[in-house]
Design an enzyme around this catalytic site. Structure first.
Site, short mmCIF file in Angstrom:
data_model
loop_
_atom_site.label_atom_id
_atom_site.label_comp_id
_atom_site.label_asym_id
_atom_site.label_seq_id
_atom_site.Cartn_x
_atom_site.Cartn_y
_atom_site.Cartn_z
N SER A 3 -23.67 -47.84 11.02
CA SER A 3 -22.61 -48.67 10.47
C SER A 3 -21.38 -48.68 11.40
O SER A 3 -21.46 -49.16 12.52
CB SER A 3 -22.26 -48.20 9.05
OG SER A 3 -21.46 -49.14 8.38
N HIS A 19 -29.21 -51.56 5.16
CA HIS A 19 -28.20 -50.96 6.02
C HIS A 19 -28.56 -49.52 6.40
O HIS A 19 -28.26 -49.07 7.49
CB HIS A 19 -26.87 -50.98 5.26
CG HIS A 19 -25.67 -50.64 6.08
ND1 HIS A 19 -25.21 -51.45 7.10
CD2 HIS A 19 -24.81 -49.59 6.03
CE1 HIS A 19 -24.13 -50.92 7.63
NE2 HIS A 19 -23.86 -49.79 7.02
N ASP A 63 -30.20 -56.05 5.72
CA ASP A 63 -28.77 -55.73 5.69
C ASP A 63 -27.98 -56.98 6.07
O ASP A 63 -28.34 -57.68 7.02
CB ASP A 63 -28.47 -54.60 6.68
CG ASP A 63 -26.99 -54.27 6.78
OD1 ASP A 63 -26.28 -54.39 5.77
OD2 ASP A 63 -26.55 -53.88 7.88
#
Length: 310
Positions: free
Chosen positions: A33, A287, A233
């Site tokens: 991330s 994600h 994601d």
């Protein structure tokens, strides 16, 4: 700043009684991330330190850097939010065609703002970066958030949790007296929370900064990089991550771009690799790839650590 802190933390760790036995082991910096900023920055700081080892410090055995569903090159990646919301590999249209066209029209202004943020003019940097963040977030991620879907997995609803997942077990562990004692945290005055938007906003100062050149420096010096992305994601999607690896200016750009995309792990994903750089699209993962595809994630990281072909 974080890379500087991490570099000196690692120096101290490898000199400590607990860490010294690992000093000569291969060191991989891996992030997820916003780790698309942190991992390249930390690895690059280690690389710079190794080029000119200061007195009293150690050369660290940097062996690779990896980023999963990360934000690394915002100027490239923000151009793919509209596609991910309307033309993704799962054929899930989460926005209307009108919303898609509106997002496409906003892309040039967004990328212009991000480019200005990264222009190197310190007198306008801070304002330009904040302006780009505000405009791009509203124009290119706002329409998705308005749907109520999970930005970390477009197949799901978000629900009431601010991060769309239940992290209560993590909060329970972090706030346990035994954990606080082990971490030398004052048990009466401090509590750990999964999400704190006040602190989160303070980190947005560098959101639009480009960390891809750090990856290029590492690759050009023979340090391998793995960029992987679960393909459901939205917020750090596989389309944008694939695009910035193809756009990356490094000594083997032509070979990487010409490399064939190949099946990976018997239908688990799609890999492109050349001269130390690998981009891996992981099928049916959001994600957090290890959460959605734990077995494939273990195979992936094991391959990378062992220097095996993808």
């Amino acid at each position: 700043m974080i890379s500087e802190d991490a570099y000196y933390f690692l120096q101290a760790f490898f000199k400590s009684d607990e860490g010294k036995k690992y000093k000569d082991s291969p060191l991989f910096i891996v992030g997820e991330s916003y780790g698309g900023h942190y991992a390249p920055a930390i690895a690059h700081r280690i690389w710079l330190g190794n080029k000119n080892v200061k007195e009293g410090l150690e050369k660290l055995n940097l062996a690779g850097v990896a980023v999963g569903n990360g934000l690394t090159d915002p100027e490239v990646q923000y151009q793919h939010y509209s596609e991910m919301a309307f033309k993704n590999s799962h054929n899930i249209k989460v926005i209307s065609e009108t919303a898609y066209e509106t997002m496409k029209k906003a892309e040039p202004m967004c990328t212009k703002g991000i480019a200005k943020c990264n222009s190197g003019d310190s007198t306008i940097d801070q304002f330009a970066c904040q302006a780009a963040f505000i405009y791009c977030a509203k124009a290119l991620t706002g329409p998705f958030f308005a749907t109520g879907l999970n930005p970390y997995d477009i197949r799901k609803q978000c629900g009431d949790n601010p991060l769309c997942y239940d992290f209560s077990h993590v909060e329970k562990f972090m706030n346990a007296d035994a954990t606080k004692k082990a971490l030398h945290v004052d048990g009466h005055s401090s509590s750990w929370k999964t999400c704190n938007n006040v602190i989160n906003q303070q980190f947005h100062v560098d959101e639009m900064k480009d960390f891809a050149p750090y990856v290029a420096d590492l690759l050009n010096d023979g340090i391998p990089a793995l960029i992987y992305a679960g393909d459901v994601d939205f917020i750090c999607n596989y389309l944008g991550n694939r695009a910035w690896t193809l756009n990356l200016e490094w000594s083997h750009k032509a070979e990487f771009n010409a490399a064939e995309e190949k099946d990976w792990n018997n239908g688990a994903g799609l890999a492109r690799t050349a001269n130390g750089l690998t981009f891996l699209q992981v099928y049916d993962a959001g994600h957090m790839v290890p959460t959605d595809q734990p077995e494939h994630a273990l195979t992936m990281i094991t391959q990378f650590l062992n220097g095996e072909e993808f």
